[in-house]
Design a protein around this motif. Structure first.
Motif, PDB file in Angstrom:
ATOM      1  N   SER A  86      26.695  20.499  16.714  1.00  0.00           N
ATOM      2  CA  SER A  86      27.878  21.210  17.181  1.00  0.00           C
ATOM      3  C   SER A  86      29.070  20.277  17.160  1.00  0.00           C
ATOM      4  O   SER A  86      28.926  19.067  17.274  1.00  0.00           O
ATOM      5  CB  SER A  86      27.665  21.784  18.581  1.00  0.00           C
ATOM      6  N   GLY A  87      30.195  20.831  16.968  1.00  0.00           N
ATOM      7  CA  GLY A  87      31.426  20.065  16.836  1.00  0.00           C
ATOM      8  C   GLY A  87      32.540  21.033  16.478  1.00  0.00           C
ATOM      9  O   GLY A  87      33.466  21.213  17.260  1.00  0.00           O
ATOM     10  N   PRO A  88      32.424  21.690  15.315  1.00  0.00           N
ATOM     11  CA  PRO A  88      33.384  22.742  15.014  1.00  0.00           C
ATOM     12  C   PRO A  88      33.211  23.866  16.038  1.00  0.00           C
ATOM     13  O   PRO A  88      32.129  24.476  16.116  1.00  0.00           O
ATOM     14  CB  PRO A  88      32.986  23.211  13.612  1.00  0.00           C
ATOM     15  N   LEU A  89      34.224  24.126  16.823  1.00  0.00           N
ATOM     16  CA  LEU A  89      34.039  24.982  17.994  1.00  0.00           C
ATOM     17  C   LEU A  89      33.712  26.426  17.623  1.00  0.00           C
ATOM     18  O   LEU A  89      34.150  26.940  16.606  1.00  0.00           O
ATOM     19  CB  LEU A  89      35.286  24.904  18.874  1.00  0.00           C
ATOM     20  N   GLY A  90      32.927  27.054  18.471  1.00  0.00           N
ATOM     21  CA  GLY A  90      32.555  28.453  18.288  1.00  0.00           C
ATOM     22  C   GLY A  90      31.196  28.631  17.639  1.00  0.00           C
ATOM     23  O   GLY A  90      30.550  29.659  17.817  1.00  0.00           O
ATOM     24  N   GLN A  91      30.764  27.618  16.897  1.00  0.00           N
ATOM     25  CA  GLN A  91      29.557  27.817  16.094  1.00  0.00           C
ATOM     26  C   GLN A  91      28.260  27.809  16.890  1.00  0.00           C
ATOM     27  O   GLN A  91      27.330  28.546  16.585  1.00  0.00           O
ATOM     28  CB  GLN A  91      29.472  26.749  15.011  1.00  0.00           C
ATOM     29  N   GLY A  92      28.194  26.966  17.907  1.00  0.00           N
ATOM     30  CA  GLY A  92      26.948  26.850  18.662  1.00  0.00           C
ATOM     31  C   GLY A  92      26.557  28.151  19.338  1.00  0.00           C
ATOM     32  O   GLY A  92      25.366  28.483  19.449  1.00  0.00           O
ATOM     33  N   PHE A  93      27.543  28.884  19.773  1.00  0.00           N
ATOM     34  CA  PHE A  93      27.319  30.158  20.465  1.00  0.00           C
ATOM     35  C   PHE A  93      26.535  31.117  19.548  1.00  0.00           C
ATOM     36  O   PHE A  93      25.547  31.738  19.972  1.00  0.00           O
ATOM     37  CB  PHE A  93      28.698  30.719  20.850  1.00  0.00           C
ATOM     38  N   SER A  94      26.938  31.228  18.283  1.00  0.00           N
ATOM     39  CA  SER A  94      26.231  32.108  17.350  1.00  0.00           C
ATOM     40  C   SER A  94      24.783  31.651  17.167  1.00  0.00           C
ATOM     41  O   SER A  94      23.860  32.467  17.126  1.00  0.00           O
ATOM     42  CB  SER A  94      26.927  32.127  15.984  1.00  0.00           C
ATOM     43  N   VAL A  95      24.611  30.343  17.057  1.00  0.00           N
ATOM     44  CA  VAL A  95      23.254  29.807  16.867  1.00  0.00           C
ATOM     45  C   VAL A  95      22.401  30.116  18.102  1.00  0.00           C
ATOM     46  O   VAL A  95      21.222  30.468  17.986  1.00  0.00           O
ATOM     47  CB  VAL A  95      23.303  28.289  16.586  1.00  0.00           C
TER      48      VAL A  95
END
Lengths: 295, 319
Positions: free
Chosen positions: A124-133
């Motif tokens: 995670s780093g680019p914001l928003g992506q972890g939520f989808s995962v």
């Protein structure tokens, strides 16, 4: 050893002590690395302490333990208290914390699945992506019939990313009751206050209108965190968001509520003052930084 | 030259259905394009393993990455432009950097998307996917190869981009042909020049080879269905034995198959090469035959390129 979900009686003092140590560790990690994001990290320490000290189920010896709860730190820059929690629960060697952000370290500046696959579900780093995962893991777990919980942490600034709201739709549409989202809502981001940069509040009403259960709590209050996490019923068919009002730089007077500390780290003098203000843990001792490393 | 035409996505849909019954880990996600990518059969047979994600491709790729991380084999389906460009950041980090076992499958790859025009024509998708470390890229040449490739892609562990076209294209392979990721196929022997093609351009390459043969030029035709990793051994033989190459792809000549082959030749042995494909431009509406002609993607274009390359190789004119 398997740590059970919400097991035993809550020892608030012990959890507070755990949070104190996570703060000490985080401060020393970013100081030693000469880089990092201490502000949000200090604000997250209390939630992290409750997750690893009480709420989450996991096996300290077997990271693949099938019934383990999942954690996704979507705003990956606040990883120091997470790495510290992994070390303090015996999942990674304690002294490894000194390698944070160094070349070849498993403890990358932003969490990397590639280097720490046993514990980092997603980079995670680019914001928003972890939520989808996190949603994907929760959907997969449900398909397999596993009754695990998925905890996803985002920042309030992060919720400016459109993908956060895409993922919010998905979790509600698929009735992901096993998913709990914690917003580390400190009202600050790199360029200043969130309300000035791009207002995202009221977050709880936004999530409520998306079909979520919502709670707003003091995100630095251990007892509130414990109570709200205990109250979540994963079978109610709705995801839950806990909007945790936190203080950037919590516990260190000169860092508190200052956006300048989003992406900064203390120098030697500041570290000394910060550690004094945070205080000592009764149960833990600081990890060691060898002379050779201390350059 | 080829009488039977069929859309690749039809056979992809058939393969998915069979995969679904063989392997309960296979799941399918779509972004409001169920029938367009032919996942309807799967969705009806396995509704609990079919996930409608709505029109939000970045979230779809991220969700699929989570499923893959948890052990499932997700096929993510949408148009090529949305899969690779719109959702690029999710593909890069959630799928690529995580080495998540996601099968990113597109239809409408290339320039032949009917009248939809430039926004829906995706001929930079392969270049975008090539830039992501560890990404495997498969571009079947016809419906049967799309069917066979789908099984190989499902079996392969790691992130894959499977690129399919929209329109019915000539069927040149057989259903019982062997398909292996990373192993190119020599469809026609010849030592004067090698035509390295993929996707629907393989059929045109064979047509061009016929035309060249009538001039006494023997062209080797290679189906380079896997763009990454390239089949270096087949390519090396072509360079050593033919000393002249034409690439042909339904993609920009920048960064795709032509780019990859040029990079290899540049560092191995710089022989004459021409790249047939879309030039550095956006597309437009039009029927496939009109579009292919206007943008220089016909059998005739390949044959003309071959003659020019041969002129450079031998030093006398073949045009």
């Amino acid at each position: 050893m398997i740590r059970r979900r919400f097991n035993g009686t809550v020892d608030v003092l012990q959890l507070k002590d755990f949070a104190t140590q996570l703060r000490r560790d985080s401060l020393r990690m970013v100081h030693h690395a000469g880089a990092g994001h201490i502000g949000g990290s200090l604000g997250l320490a209390d939630f992290m302490a409750v997750l690893y000290g009480y709420a989450m189920e996991f096996d300290t010896e077997n990271p693949d333990y099938i019934n383990r709860d999942r954690i996704i730190l979507s705003n990956g820059h606040t990883c120091p208290p997470w790495y510290a929690a992994l070390a303090r629960t015996g999942s990674i060697p304690l002294d490894e914390l000194a390698s944070f952000r160094k070349l070849g370290s498993r403890l990358q500046g932003h969490p990397a699945r590639k280097s720490l696959p046993d514990f980092v579900e997603t980079s995670s780093g680019p914001l928003g992506q972890g939520f989808s995962v996190a949603n994907g893991i929760a959907l997969s777990q449900r398909l397999k019939g596993n009754k695990t919980r998925v905890y996803c942490i985002i920042g309030d600034g992060e919720s400016q990313e459109g993908q956060v709201w895409e993922a919010a739709l998905t979790a509600a549409h698929y009735n992901l009751g096993s998913l709990t989202l914690f917003v580390n809502d400190n009202g600050l981001q790199i360029d200043g206050s969130t309300s000035e940069v791009m207002n995202v509040e009221p977050l709880d009403m936004k999530f409520a209108s998306f079909g979520w259960n919502t709670r707003v709590i003091d995100g630095n209050d251990i007892e509130s965190i414990v109570r709200e996490l205990e109250n979540i019923d994963p079978n109610q068919g709705k995801p839950t968001v806990i909007v945790g009002k936190t203080l950037m730089g919590k516990g260190v007077s000169f860092m508190e509520n200052r956006s300048a500390w989003h992406g900064s780290w203390p120098d030697a003098e500041q570290l000394k003052t910060a550690l004094r203000e945070i205080g000592n843990s009764r149960y833990y001792t600081d990890f060691s930084i060898t002379e050779a490393e201390n350059v | 030259m080829f009488n039977t035409k069929m859309p690749m996505r039809d056979m992809f849909g058939k393969a998915l259905l069979e995969l679904g019954s063989k392997n309960s880990d296979v799941v399918v996600l779509t972004a409001d394009l169920t029938d367009a990518i032919k996942t309807t059969l799967f969705s009806k047979a396995f509704p609990d393993r079919f996930f409608q994600m709505g029109i939000k491709e970045s979230d779809m790729v991220g969700t699929a990455a989570g499923m893959a991380i948890d052990g499932l084999i997700p096929f993510v389906t949408t148009f090529a432009a949305f899969a690779t460009s719109l959702a690029n950041q999710s593909v890069r980090v959630s799928m690529g950097y995580n080495e998540a076992n996601v099968k990113l499958t597109s239809s409408h790859g290339g320039i032949c998307v009917g009248g939809d025009g430039a926004t829906h024509q995706s001929f930079e998708d392969i270049a975008l996917m090539r830039l992501i470390p560890g990404m495997t890229i498969v571009v079947p040449c016809d419906a049967n190869e799309a069917y066979n490739a789908t099984f190989s892609v499902a079996k392969y562990i790691g992130p894959v981009y499977l690129r399919l076209g929209r329109i019915p294209t000539p069927v040149i392979t057989k259903l019982d042909d062997r398909f292996e990721i990373g192993h190119a196929k020599v469809l026609r022997e010849g030592n004067d020049i090698a035509i390295v093609a993929n996707g629907m351009m393989v059929a045109f390459a064979l047509e061009a080879a016929d035309a060249l043969a009538s001039d006494g030029i023997q062209a080797r035709v290679i189906n380079m269905h896997t763009v990454k990793p390239l089949d270096i051994s087949v390519l090396k033989s072509a360079v050593d034995e033919c000393s002249a190459i034409v690439t042909a792809e339904e993609h920009t000549i920048i960064g795709g198959l032509g780019g990859a082959v040029s990079e290899y030749i540049g560092s191995y042995n710089p022989i004459p090469i021409e790249r047939v494909g879309v030039k550095d431009t956006f597309g437009e509406s039009g029927w496939p035959d009109e579009i292919l002609k206007k943008y220089g993607l016909t059998a005739n274009d390949i044959a003309n390129s071959a003659r020019r390359v041969l002129t450079r190789k031998i030093g006398r004119s073949f045009s």
